[in-house]
Scaffold this motif. Structure first.
Motif, PDB file in Angstrom:
ATOM      1  N   MET A   1       0.848  -1.176   0.000  1.00 36.04           N
ATOM      2  CA  MET A   1       0.000   0.000   0.000  1.00 36.04           C
ATOM      3  C   MET A   1       0.895   1.242   0.000  1.00 36.04           C
ATOM      4  O   MET A   1       1.804   1.358   0.818  1.00 36.04           O
ATOM      5  N   LEU A   2       0.599   2.159  -0.901  1.00 37.89           N
ATOM      6  CA  LEU A   2       1.368   3.392  -1.026  1.00 37.89           C
ATOM      7  C   LEU A   2       0.632   4.563  -0.390  1.00 37.89           C
ATOM      8  O   LEU A   2      -0.598   4.570  -0.291  1.00 37.89           O
ATOM      9  N   VAL A   3       1.389   5.558   0.017  1.00 37.33           N
ATOM     10  CA  VAL A   3       0.826   6.766   0.610  1.00 37.33           C
ATOM     11  C   VAL A   3      -0.159   7.431  -0.357  1.00 37.33           C
ATOM     12  O   VAL A   3      -1.211   7.913   0.058  1.00 37.33           O
ATOM     13  N   SER A   4       0.155   7.421  -1.635  1.00 34.59           N
ATOM     14  CA  SER A   4      -0.741   8.044  -2.620  1.00 34.59           C
ATOM     15  C   SER A   4      -2.125   7.406  -2.601  1.00 34.59           C
ATOM     16  O   SER A   4      -3.133   8.088  -2.782  1.00 34.59           O
ATOM     17  N   GLN A   5      -2.191   6.089  -2.348  1.00 33.69           N
ATOM     18  CA  GLN A   5      -3.481   5.401  -2.277  1.00 33.69           C
ATOM     19  C   GLN A   5      -4.261   5.836  -1.037  1.00 33.69           C
ATOM     20  O   GLN A   5      -5.480   5.988  -1.083  1.00 33.69           O
ATOM     21  N   ILE A   6      -3.568   6.038   0.057  1.00 29.45           N
ATOM     22  CA  ILE A   6      -4.226   6.520   1.279  1.00 29.45           C
ATOM     23  C   ILE A   6      -4.795   7.909   1.043  1.00 29.45           C
ATOM     24  O   ILE A   6      -5.933   8.190   1.412  1.00 29.45           O
ATOM     25  N   LEU A   7      -4.016   8.776   0.415  1.00 26.85           N
ATOM     26  CA  LEU A   7      -4.476  10.150   0.172  1.00 26.85           C
ATOM     27  C   LEU A   7      -5.660  10.191  -0.786  1.00 26.85           C
ATOM     28  O   LEU A   7      -6.520  11.070  -0.663  1.00 26.85           O
ATOM     29  N   LYS A   8      -5.728   9.252  -1.734  1.00 23.90           N
ATOM     30  CA  LYS A   8      -6.883   9.208  -2.641  1.00 23.90           C
ATOM     31  C   LYS A   8      -8.161   8.937  -1.864  1.00 23.90           C
ATOM     32  O   LYS A   8      -9.214   9.481  -2.173  1.00 23.90           O
ATOM     33  N   THR A   9      -8.070   8.077  -0.857  1.00 23.72           N
ATOM     34  CA  THR A   9      -9.233   7.735  -0.046  1.00 23.72           C
ATOM     35  C   THR A   9      -9.485   8.787   1.030  1.00 23.72           C
ATOM     36  O   THR A   9     -10.608   9.260   1.209  1.00 23.72           O
ATOM     37  N   LYS A  10      -8.454   9.161   1.731  1.00 25.15           N
ATOM     38  CA  LYS A  10      -8.549  10.094   2.857  1.00 25.15           C
ATOM     39  C   LYS A  10      -8.793  11.530   2.386  1.00 25.15           C
ATOM     40  O   LYS A  10      -9.462  12.305   3.049  1.00 25.15           O
ATOM     41  N   GLY A  11      -8.192  11.871   1.280  1.00 18.01           N
ATOM     42  CA  GLY A  11      -8.242  13.240   0.794  1.00 18.01           C
ATOM     43  C   GLY A  11      -6.927  13.948   1.070  1.00 18.01           C
ATOM     44  O   GLY A  11      -6.093  13.456   1.820  1.00 18.01           O
ATOM     45  N   ASP A  12      -6.775  15.095   0.455  1.00 18.76           N
ATOM     46  CA  ASP A  12      -5.505  15.812   0.564  1.00 18.76           C
ATOM     47  C   ASP A  12      -5.594  17.082   1.404  1.00 18.76           C
ATOM     48  O   ASP A  12      -4.696  17.913   1.387  1.00 18.76           O
ATOM     49  N   LEU A  13      -6.672  17.220   2.162  1.00 17.17           N
ATOM     50  CA  LEU A  13      -6.840  18.402   3.004  1.00 17.17           C
ATOM     51  C   LEU A  13      -5.780  18.426   4.096  1.00 17.17           C
ATOM     52  O   LEU A  13      -5.617  17.458   4.833  1.00 17.17           O
ATOM     53  N   VAL A  14      -5.056  19.527   4.184  1.00 16.64           N
ATOM     54  CA  VAL A  14      -4.058  19.723   5.227  1.00 16.64           C
ATOM     55  C   VAL A  14      -4.358  21.056   5.897  1.00 16.64           C
ATOM     56  O   VAL A  14      -4.423  22.085   5.221  1.00 16.64           O
ATOM     57  N   PHE A  15      -4.554  21.020   7.192  1.00 11.55           N
ATOM     58  CA  PHE A  15      -4.746  22.266   7.932  1.00 11.55           C
ATOM     59  C   PHE A  15      -3.373  22.874   8.178  1.00 11.55           C
ATOM     60  O   PHE A  15      -2.456  22.190   8.629  1.00 11.55           O
ATOM     61  N   ILE A 100       7.281   9.986  16.025  1.00 11.97           N
ATOM     62  CA  ILE A 100       6.441  11.054  15.492  1.00 11.97           C
ATOM     63  C   ILE A 100       5.112  10.471  15.040  1.00 11.97           C
ATOM     64  O   ILE A 100       5.028   9.289  14.720  1.00 11.97           O
ATOM     65  N   ARG A 101       4.091  11.310  15.026  1.00 15.12           N
ATOM     66  CA  ARG A 101       2.749  10.822  14.712  1.00 15.12           C
ATOM     67  C   ARG A 101       2.164  11.402  13.438  1.00 15.12           C
ATOM     68  O   ARG A 101       1.095  10.976  13.019  1.00 15.12           O
ATOM     69  N   HIS A 102       2.816  12.376  12.838  1.00 13.75           N
ATOM     70  CA  HIS A 102       2.291  13.014  11.622  1.00 13.75           C
ATOM     71  C   HIS A 102       3.429  13.259  10.643  1.00 13.75           C
ATOM     72  O   HIS A 102       4.503  13.708  11.039  1.00 13.75           O
ATOM     73  N   LEU A 103       3.158  12.972   9.369  1.00 19.77           N
ATOM     74  CA  LEU A 103       4.122  13.246   8.309  1.00 19.77           C
ATOM     75  C   LEU A 103       3.446  14.020   7.187  1.00 19.77           C
ATOM     76  O   LEU A 103       2.507  13.506   6.560  1.00 19.77           O
ATOM     77  N   PRO A 104       3.896  15.246   6.926  1.00 19.52           N
ATOM     78  CA  PRO A 104       3.408  15.930   5.729  1.00 19.52           C
ATOM     79  C   PRO A 104       3.898  15.170   4.501  1.00 19.52           C
ATOM     80  O   PRO A 104       5.002  14.626   4.499  1.00 19.52           O
ATOM     81  N   VAL A 105       3.068  15.113   3.490  1.00 17.20           N
ATOM     82  CA  VAL A 105       3.411  14.409   2.246  1.00 17.20           C
ATOM     83  C   VAL A 105       3.698  15.473   1.189  1.00 17.20           C
ATOM     84  O   VAL A 105       2.863  16.352   0.945  1.00 17.20           O
ATOM     85  N   CYS A 106       4.883  15.387   0.593  1.00 16.61           N
ATOM     86  CA  CYS A 106       5.285  16.372  -0.416  1.00 16.61           C
ATOM     87  C   CYS A 106       5.707  15.688  -1.705  1.00 16.61           C
ATOM     88  O   CYS A 106       6.282  14.596  -1.690  1.00 16.61           O
ATOM     89  N   GLU A 107       5.385  16.354  -2.795  1.00 17.98           N
ATOM     90  CA  GLU A 107       5.919  16.003  -4.111  1.00 17.98           C
ATOM     91  C   GLU A 107       6.871  17.130  -4.446  1.00 17.98           C
ATOM     92  O   GLU A 107       6.431  18.254  -4.692  1.00 17.98           O
ATOM     93  N   GLY A 108       8.155  16.840  -4.392  1.00 19.33           N
ATOM     94  CA  GLY A 108       9.136  17.910  -4.540  1.00 19.33           C
ATOM     95  C   GLY A 108       8.980  18.862  -3.366  1.00 19.33           C
ATOM     96  O   GLY A 108       9.024  18.451  -2.216  1.00 19.33           O
ATOM     97  N   GLU A 109       8.741  20.116  -3.653  1.00 25.00           N
ATOM     98  CA  GLU A 109       8.559  21.125  -2.607  1.00 25.00           C
ATOM     99  C   GLU A 109       7.080  21.365  -2.279  1.00 25.00           C
ATOM    100  O   GLU A 109       6.756  22.126  -1.375  1.00 25.00           O
ATOM    101  N   ARG A 110       6.180  20.725  -3.034  1.00 22.76           N
ATOM    102  CA  ARG A 110       4.742  21.003  -2.904  1.00 22.76           C
ATOM    103  C   ARG A 110       4.079  20.070  -1.898  1.00 22.76           C
ATOM    104  O   ARG A 110       4.173  18.852  -1.989  1.00 22.76           O
ATOM    105  N   LEU A 111       3.395  20.657  -0.914  1.00 20.04           N
ATOM    106  CA  LEU A 111       2.646  19.909   0.083  1.00 20.04           C
ATOM    107  C   LEU A 111       1.396  19.342  -0.569  1.00 20.04           C
ATOM    108  O   LEU A 111       0.589  20.081  -1.135  1.00 20.04           O
ATOM    109  N   VAL A 112       1.226  18.008  -0.507  1.00 25.47           N
ATOM    110  CA  VAL A 112       0.087  17.366  -1.176  1.00 25.47           C
ATOM    111  C   VAL A 112      -0.821  16.606  -0.216  1.00 25.47           C
ATOM    112  O   VAL A 112      -1.834  16.049  -0.623  1.00 25.47           O
ATOM    113  N   GLY A 113      -0.456  16.568   1.064  1.00 26.59           N
ATOM    114  CA  GLY A 113      -1.288  15.870   2.035  1.00 26.59           C
ATOM    115  C   GLY A 113      -0.553  15.681   3.344  1.00 26.59           C
ATOM    116  O   GLY A 113       0.557  16.181   3.529  1.00 26.59           O
ATOM    117  N   ILE A 114      -1.192  14.950   4.246  1.00 30.76           N
ATOM    118  CA  ILE A 114      -0.576  14.606   5.527  1.00 30.76           C
ATOM    119  C   ILE A 114      -1.120  13.246   5.938  1.00 30.76           C
ATOM    120  O   ILE A 114      -2.279  12.928   5.649  1.00 30.76           O
TER     121      ILE A 114
END
Length: 142
Positions: A1-15, A100-114
């Motif tokens: 399972m890849l992080v990208s698959q989790i974000l597709k289901t969870k969504g990419d909203l990052v506060f 740690i309990r949270h990891l921001p997900v980035c593509e290059g320098e762009r924040l795409v999820g958590i």
């Protein structure tokens, strides 16, 4: 399972927050949004992450006065990131090792999820249950 698959289901909203927002305001936002961390951004650049743990530490060290200080005074500046193509197992290991309990997900320098450790554990449980169901079906058919 890849992080990208989790974000597709969870969504990419990052506060997110800015470095100048007060600790008190961040506490209120974490509570109202029912999240355990926020990514701190300066323009479009991640400069930190602030978690409940950071806030508790600031309050324990400085008392109520910490609430009026900027979040930059207590945020974690050494941010660990995830990439969309990383596996759940790799992230679970990294998060456990670094406590740690949270990891921001980035593509290059762009924040795409958590992703949180809870997100990863949920997916791991789903994966294990699917494997168990598959084995039960195989045994029943055999």
């Amino acid at each position: 399972m890849l992080v990208s698959q989790i974000l597709k289901t969870k969504g990419d909203l990052v506060f997110t927050a800015t470095p100048g927002e007060t600790v008190g305001a961040i506490c209120a936002l974490l509570h109202s949004r029912k999240v355990g961390a926020m990514v701190v951004m300066d323009s479009d650049r991640v400069v930190g992450i602030v978690s409940e743990r950071d806030l508790v530490r600031a309050l324990a060290e400085e008392g109520a006065g910490a609430l009026s200080k900027p979040v930059s005074s207590c945020m974690t500046r050494d941010v660990h990131f995830a990439e969309p193509n990383e596996t759940v197992n790799a992230l679970l290991s990294r998060m456990t090792d670094r406590r740690i309990r949270h990891l921001p997900v980035c593509e290059g320098e762009r924040l795409v999820g958590i992703v949180s450790i809870g997100d990863l554990v949920k997916w791991k449980i789903t994966e294990v249950e699917a494997e168990a169901d598959g084995l039960k079906a195989y045994i029943a058919a055999g």
